[in-house]
Scaffold this motif. Structure first.
Motif, PDB file in Angstrom:
ATOM      1  N   TYR A 126       0.852  -1.202   0.000  1.00  0.00           N
ATOM      2  CA  TYR A 126       0.000   0.000   0.000  1.00  0.00           C
ATOM      3  C   TYR A 126       0.886   1.250   0.000  1.00  0.00           C
ATOM      4  CZ  TYR A 126      -3.518   3.389   1.527  1.00  0.00           C
ATOM      5  OH  TYR A 126      -4.343   4.483   1.623  1.00  0.00           O
ATOM      6  N   ILE A 127       1.925   1.234   0.825  1.00  0.00           N
ATOM      7  CA  ILE A 127       2.864   2.355   0.890  1.00  0.00           C
ATOM      8  C   ILE A 127       3.637   2.470  -0.426  1.00  0.00           C
ATOM      9  CG2 ILE A 127       4.832   3.350   2.136  1.00  0.00           C
ATOM     10  CD1 ILE A 127       2.187   3.139   3.777  1.00  0.00           C
ATOM     11  N   GLU A 128       4.078   1.323  -0.949  1.00  0.00           N
ATOM     12  CA  GLU A 128       4.851   1.314  -2.200  1.00  0.00           C
ATOM     13  C   GLU A 128       4.059   1.903  -3.359  1.00  0.00           C
ATOM     14  OE1 GLU A 128       5.919  -2.810  -2.560  1.00  0.00           O
ATOM     15  OE2 GLU A 128       7.223  -2.702  -0.794  1.00  0.00           O
ATOM     16  N   GLN A 129       2.736   1.786  -3.310  1.00  0.00           N
ATOM     17  CA  GLN A 129       1.892   2.327  -4.388  1.00  0.00           C
ATOM     18  C   GLN A 129       1.403   3.739  -4.083  1.00  0.00           C
ATOM     19  OE1 GLN A 129      -1.064  -0.385  -5.941  1.00  0.00           O
ATOM     20  NE2 GLN A 129       0.322  -2.117  -5.801  1.00  0.00           N
ATOM     21  N   GLY A 130       2.070   4.402  -3.122  1.00  0.00           N
ATOM     22  CA  GLY A 130       1.777   5.806  -2.854  1.00  0.00           C
ATOM     23  C   GLY A 130       0.824   6.064  -1.713  1.00  0.00           C
ATOM     24  N   GLY A 131       0.433   5.024  -0.986  1.00  0.00           N
ATOM     25  CA  GLY A 131      -0.474   5.207   0.142  1.00  0.00           C
ATOM     26  C   GLY A 131       0.216   5.827   1.347  1.00  0.00           C
ATOM     27  N   ASN A 132      -0.569   6.425   2.210  1.00  0.00           N
ATOM     28  CA  ASN A 132      -0.083   7.070   3.418  1.00  0.00           C
ATOM     29  C   ASN A 132       0.008   6.043   4.543  1.00  0.00           C
ATOM     30  OD1 ASN A 132      -0.005   8.469   5.905  1.00  0.00           O
ATOM     31  ND2 ASN A 132      -0.991  10.249   5.003  1.00  0.00           N
ATOM     32  N   ALA A 133       1.134   6.000   5.243  1.00  0.00           N
ATOM     33  CA  ALA A 133       1.317   5.039   6.334  1.00  0.00           C
ATOM     34  C   ALA A 133       0.253   5.213   7.412  1.00  0.00           C
ATOM     35  CB  ALA A 133       2.714   5.180   6.931  1.00  0.00           C
ATOM     36  N   GLU A 177     -10.684  -1.074   0.523  1.00  0.00           N
ATOM     37  CA  GLU A 177     -10.884  -1.038  -0.929  1.00  0.00           C
ATOM     38  C   GLU A 177      -9.598  -1.417  -1.660  1.00  0.00           C
ATOM     39  OE1 GLU A 177     -13.517   2.188  -2.508  1.00  0.00           O
ATOM     40  OE2 GLU A 177     -13.284   2.945  -0.446  1.00  0.00           O
ATOM     41  N   PHE A 178      -8.460  -1.030  -1.112  1.00  0.00           N
ATOM     42  CA  PHE A 178      -7.178  -1.405  -1.704  1.00  0.00           C
ATOM     43  C   PHE A 178      -7.008  -2.924  -1.655  1.00  0.00           C
ATOM     44  CE2 PHE A 178      -2.681  -2.481  -1.234  1.00  0.00           C
ATOM     45  CZ  PHE A 178      -2.137  -1.879  -2.363  1.00  0.00           C
ATOM     46  N   VAL A 179      -7.347  -3.522  -0.516  1.00  0.00           N
ATOM     47  CA  VAL A 179      -7.182  -4.966  -0.319  1.00  0.00           C
ATOM     48  C   VAL A 179      -8.121  -5.766  -1.223  1.00  0.00           C
ATOM     49  CG1 VAL A 179      -7.520  -6.839   1.351  1.00  0.00           C
ATOM     50  CG2 VAL A 179      -6.255  -4.788   2.021  1.00  0.00           C
ATOM     51  N   PHE A 180      -9.398  -5.368  -1.284  1.00  0.00           N
ATOM     52  CA  PHE A 180     -10.407  -6.143  -2.014  1.00  0.00           C
ATOM     53  C   PHE A 180     -10.741  -5.575  -3.394  1.00  0.00           C
ATOM     54  CE2 PHE A 180     -11.439  -7.269   2.406  1.00  0.00           C
ATOM     55  CZ  PHE A 180     -11.501  -8.641   2.310  1.00  0.00           C
ATOM     56  N   GLY A 181     -10.333  -4.337  -3.668  1.00  0.00           N
ATOM     57  CA  GLY A 181     -10.728  -3.698  -4.926  1.00  0.00           C
ATOM     58  C   GLY A 181     -12.122  -3.097  -4.844  1.00  0.00           C
ATOM     59  N   LYS A 182     -12.733  -3.174  -3.668  1.00  0.00           N
ATOM     60  CA  LYS A 182     -14.082  -2.642  -3.418  1.00  0.00           C
ATOM     61  C   LYS A 182     -14.345  -2.737  -1.926  1.00  0.00           C
ATOM     62  CE  LYS A 182     -16.230  -7.143  -4.123  1.00  0.00           C
ATOM     63  NZ  LYS A 182     -17.218  -7.912  -4.851  1.00  0.00           N
ATOM     64  N   LEU A 183     -15.534  -2.302  -1.514  1.00  0.00           N
ATOM     65  CA  LEU A 183     -15.974  -2.506  -0.133  1.00  0.00           C
ATOM     66  C   LEU A 183     -16.966  -3.661  -0.144  1.00  0.00           C
ATOM     67  CD1 LEU A 183     -16.482   1.196   0.956  1.00  0.00           C
ATOM     68  CD2 LEU A 183     -14.759  -0.391   1.845  1.00  0.00           C
ATOM     69  N   PRO A 184     -16.545  -4.860   0.255  1.00  0.00           N
ATOM     70  CA  PRO A 184     -17.437  -6.020   0.207  1.00  0.00           C
ATOM     71  C   PRO A 184     -18.616  -5.890   1.175  1.00  0.00           C
ATOM     72  CG  PRO A 184     -15.149  -6.685   0.570  1.00  0.00           C
ATOM     73  CD  PRO A 184     -15.213  -5.207   0.734  1.00  0.00           C
ATOM     74  N   GLU A 185     -19.730  -6.487   0.805  1.00  0.00           N
ATOM     75  CA  GLU A 185     -20.893  -6.526   1.692  1.00  0.00           C
ATOM     76  C   GLU A 185     -20.604  -7.381   2.919  1.00  0.00           C
ATOM     77  OE1 GLU A 185     -23.890  -4.905   1.467  1.00  0.00           O
ATOM     78  OE2 GLU A 185     -23.038  -3.829  -0.243  1.00  0.00           O
ATOM     79  N   ARG A 186     -19.818  -8.436   2.730  1.00  0.00           N
ATOM     80  CA  ARG A 186     -19.434  -9.338   3.820  1.00  0.00           C
ATOM     81  C   ARG A 186     -17.941  -9.639   3.708  1.00  0.00           C
ATOM     82  NH1 ARG A 186     -23.849 -11.915   6.199  1.00  0.00           N
ATOM     83  NH2 ARG A 186     -25.793 -11.567   5.124  1.00  0.00           N
ATOM     84  N   ILE A 187     -17.295  -9.682   4.864  1.00  0.00           N
ATOM     85  CA  ILE A 187     -15.886 -10.058   4.940  1.00  0.00           C
ATOM     86  C   ILE A 187     -15.779 -11.176   5.966  1.00  0.00           C
ATOM     87  CG2 ILE A 187     -13.539  -9.311   5.479  1.00  0.00           C
ATOM     88  CD1 ILE A 187     -14.443  -6.438   4.776  1.00  0.00           C
ATOM     89  N   PHE A 188     -15.171 -12.271   5.569  1.00  0.00           N
ATOM     90  CA  PHE A 188     -15.008 -13.421   6.452  1.00  0.00           C
ATOM     91  C   PHE A 188     -13.595 -13.408   7.018  1.00  0.00           C
ATOM     92  CE2 PHE A 188     -18.462 -14.263   3.653  1.00  0.00           C
ATOM     93  CZ  PHE A 188     -19.405 -14.843   4.477  1.00  0.00           C
ATOM     94  N   VAL A 189     -13.485 -13.575   8.335  1.00  0.00           N
ATOM     95  CA  VAL A 189     -12.188 -13.493   9.007  1.00  0.00           C
ATOM     96  C   VAL A 189     -12.030 -14.633  10.000  1.00  0.00           C
ATOM     97  CG1 VAL A 189     -12.069 -10.980   8.790  1.00  0.00           C
ATOM     98  CG2 VAL A 189     -12.976 -11.975  10.870  1.00  0.00           C
ATOM     99  N   LYS A 190     -10.783 -15.058  10.141  1.00  0.00           N
ATOM    100  CA  LYS A 190     -10.462 -16.076  11.144  1.00  0.00           C
ATOM    101  C   LYS A 190      -9.010 -15.884  11.527  1.00  0.00           C
ATOM    102  CE  LYS A 190     -10.462 -21.082  11.945  1.00  0.00           C
ATOM    103  NZ  LYS A 190      -9.106 -21.374  12.346  1.00  0.00           N
ATOM    104  N   GLU A 191      -8.776 -15.909  12.824  1.00  0.00           N
ATOM    105  CA  GLU A 191      -7.401 -15.819  13.291  1.00  0.00           C
ATOM    106  C   GLU A 191      -6.667 -17.088  12.878  1.00  0.00           C
ATOM    107  OE1 GLU A 191      -4.808 -14.807  17.276  1.00  0.00           O
ATOM    108  OE2 GLU A 191      -7.004 -14.913  17.425  1.00  0.00           O
ATOM    109  N   GLU A 192      -5.486 -16.908  12.325  1.00  0.00           N
ATOM    110  CA  GLU A 192      -4.694 -18.049  11.883  1.00  0.00           C
ATOM    111  C   GLU A 192      -4.106 -18.746  13.099  1.00  0.00           C
ATOM    112  OE1 GLU A 192      -2.338 -18.293   8.074  1.00  0.00           O
ATOM    113  OE2 GLU A 192      -0.772 -17.891   9.547  1.00  0.00           O
ATOM    114  N   ASP A 193      -4.259 -20.045  13.138  1.00  0.00           N
ATOM    115  CA  ASP A 193      -3.680 -20.824  14.227  1.00  0.00           C
ATOM    116  C   ASP A 193      -2.169 -20.872  14.059  1.00  0.00           C
ATOM    117  OD1 ASP A 193      -6.203 -21.424  15.248  1.00  0.00           O
ATOM    118  OD2 ASP A 193      -6.396 -23.224  14.011  1.00  0.00           O
TER     119      ASP A 193
END
Length: 120
Positions: free
Chosen positions: A20-27, A101-117
Motif C-alpha cells: 500500500y505504501i509502495e503504491q503511494g499510500g499514506n502510512a 478497498e485497496f485490499v479487495f478492490g471494493k468494499l465487500p458486503e461481507r468479509i469473512f475473518v479467522k485468526e490463523e492458528d
C-alpha cells in the motif's frame, strides 16, 4: 483467501501492508481505529500481533463482518458489524477505511475473518 498481519505499536494497531505504501499510500491510513482496534485487542488477548485469514467467500471457522453502511466518499470506507467471534456474541461495530478497498478492490458486503492458528 489472503493472510494479513496486524501489529500493535504502543496502544495503536496497524495492518502490515507495505505494498500500500509502495503504491503511494499514506502510512497513517494503515492504522486500525474506530472499533477495528478494539476488535484486534479482543483477538490478540493482550498480545501485540494478530494474523488473520480474510476472504469475501465463507470458509471453515470464519466469522463474518457485515457491512452496515458506506461512509461519505470524502471519508471513505464503511462500517461493519461482527455479531459473533469464536462462537461468542460480541455485536462489535467497526469502521474499515479505504485500505479495505485497496485490499479487495471494493468494499465487500461481507468479509469473512479467522485468526490463523499458530500450527497452520
Amino acid at each position: 483467501m489472503e493472510t494479513y498481519l496486524f501489529v500493535k505499536n504502543g496502544d495503536e494497531w496497524f495492518i502490515d501492508l507495505p505494498e500500500y505504501i509502495e503504491q503511494g499510500g499514506n502510512a497513517g491510513d494503515l492504522q486500525m481505529v474506530d472499533g477495528a482496534d478494539t476488535m484486534l485487542d479482543l483477538m490478540a488477548e493482550r498480545g501485540t500481533s494478530v494474523v488473520l485469514n480474510i476472504s469475501e467467500e465463507p470458509f471453515e471457522g470464519a466469522d463474518v463482518l457485515v457491512m452496515t453502511g458506506k461512509c461519505d466518499p470524502s471519508v471513505g470506507g464503511a462500517y461493519y458489524l461482527m455479531e459473533k467471534y469464536n462462537g461468542r456474541e460480541v455485536n462489535h461495530r467497526m469502521w474499515l477505511c479505504q485500505v479495505t478497498e485497496f485490499v479487495f478492490g471494493k468494499l465487500p458486503e461481507r468479509i469473512f475473518v479467522k485468526e490463523e492458528d499458530a500450527s497452520e
